[in-house]
Write an enzyme that holds these catalytic residues in place. Structure first.
Site, mmCIF file in Angstrom:
data_model
loop_
_atom_site.group_PDB
_atom_site.id
_atom_site.type_symbol
_atom_site.label_atom_id
_atom_site.label_comp_id
_atom_site.label_asym_id
_atom_site.label_seq_id
_atom_site.Cartn_x
_atom_site.Cartn_y
_atom_site.Cartn_z
ATOM 1 N N LYS A 80 -1.509 -4.636 -0.456
ATOM 2 C CA LYS A 80 -2.827 -4.972 -0.973
ATOM 3 C C LYS A 80 -3.825 -4.772 0.260
ATOM 4 O O LYS A 80 -3.769 -5.501 1.341
ATOM 5 C CB LYS A 80 -2.626 -6.563 -1.444
ATOM 6 C CG LYS A 80 -1.622 -6.740 -2.581
ATOM 7 C CD LYS A 80 -1.449 -8.303 -3.037
ATOM 8 C CE LYS A 80 -0.895 -9.061 -1.985
ATOM 9 N NZ LYS A 80 -0.535 -10.121 -2.624
ATOM 10 N N GLY A 111 -4.597 -18.251 -5.494
ATOM 11 C CA GLY A 111 -3.299 -17.812 -6.485
ATOM 12 C C GLY A 111 -3.327 -16.409 -6.785
ATOM 13 O O GLY A 111 -2.515 -16.133 -7.706
ATOM 14 N N THR A 112 -4.209 -15.545 -6.345
ATOM 15 C CA THR A 112 -4.391 -14.200 -6.867
ATOM 16 C C THR A 112 -3.076 -13.226 -6.463
ATOM 17 O O THR A 112 -2.513 -12.660 -7.196
ATOM 18 C CB THR A 112 -5.695 -13.269 -6.578
ATOM 19 O OG1 THR A 112 -5.609 -13.613 -5.066
ATOM 20 C CG2 THR A 112 -6.967 -14.067 -7.016
ATOM 21 N N GLY A 113 -2.735 -13.500 -5.464
ATOM 22 C CA GLY A 113 -1.444 -12.812 -4.778
ATOM 23 C C GLY A 113 -0.149 -13.101 -5.618
ATOM 24 O O GLY A 113 0.646 -12.274 -6.141
ATOM 25 N N CYS A 114 0.139 -14.414 -5.885
ATOM 26 C CA CYS A 114 1.290 -14.769 -6.610
ATOM 27 C C CYS A 114 1.065 -14.630 -7.972
ATOM 28 O O CYS A 114 1.992 -13.750 -8.840
ATOM 29 C CB CYS A 114 1.828 -16.036 -6.370
ATOM 30 S SG CYS A 114 0.512 -17.496 -6.753
#
Length: 170
Positions: A80, A111-114
């Site tokens: 990313k 919480g965008t990554g998870c």
């Protein structure tokens, strides 16, 4: 690892600010035990620097780091790019694939990554290939951010339910 088993890991080790979130021992265990079981891992730039042992300052560096991680751990890598907005998918034996994002001016990105890794796993479970799964997952994140949900104080969550009956159900 069984070939039909899908494992998507968001290796939450280092914040985008550079702050370490887990101990060196935990990182070592992740690298030796968990990450080699993964179908794909989704590190941010600081995490990829730890996993590859190299500094990442450019897209060329991203490709080298992803290749090192892929070769070392034996899994695919979605690196990313963060504020660079371009994410890189590297799968063993395939050409690198770049995903170009558009900036959505929404401070509520908690919480965008998870969420991204969960959306990738969901699409893989539906039988889509990895590249298509990443594409769908990134589109989902963009839609959830564009919905501009604003809850609480600080960096709140995006709107996960923006298309609860839409294309992401199928």
């Amino acid at each position: 690892r069984k070939e039909h088993t899908i494992v998507v890991v968001d290796p939450v080790m280092v914040a985008t600010s550079g702050a370490r979130l887990i101990s060196e021992d935990a990182i070592s265990t992740l690298k030796s035990k968990l990450l080699p079981l993964a179908t794909v891992i989704t590190p941010n730039i600081p995490e990829a620097e730890v996993l590859s042992g190299m500094e990442i300052k450019s897209e060329q560096d991203m490709e080298k780091a992803a290749e090192t991680i892929c070769d070392t751990l034996g899994c695919s890598v979605l690196l990313k790019g963060g504020h660079q907005l371009n994410d890189l998918l590297l799968q063993k034996g395939k050409e690198p694939v770049w995903f170009h994002g558009k900036r959505i001016d929404n401070p509520n990105t908690h919480g965008t990554g998870c969420t991204l890794s969960s959306a990738i796993a969901s699409n893989l479970a539906k039988g889509r290939d990895l590249e298509t799964s990443v594409k769908y997952a990134k589109n989902y994140i963009s839609g959830a951010l564009a919905a501009m949900l604003d809850l609480g104080k600080g960096s709140g969550p995006m709107n996960h339910a923006f298309a609860i009956e839409g294309e992401y159900v199928r």
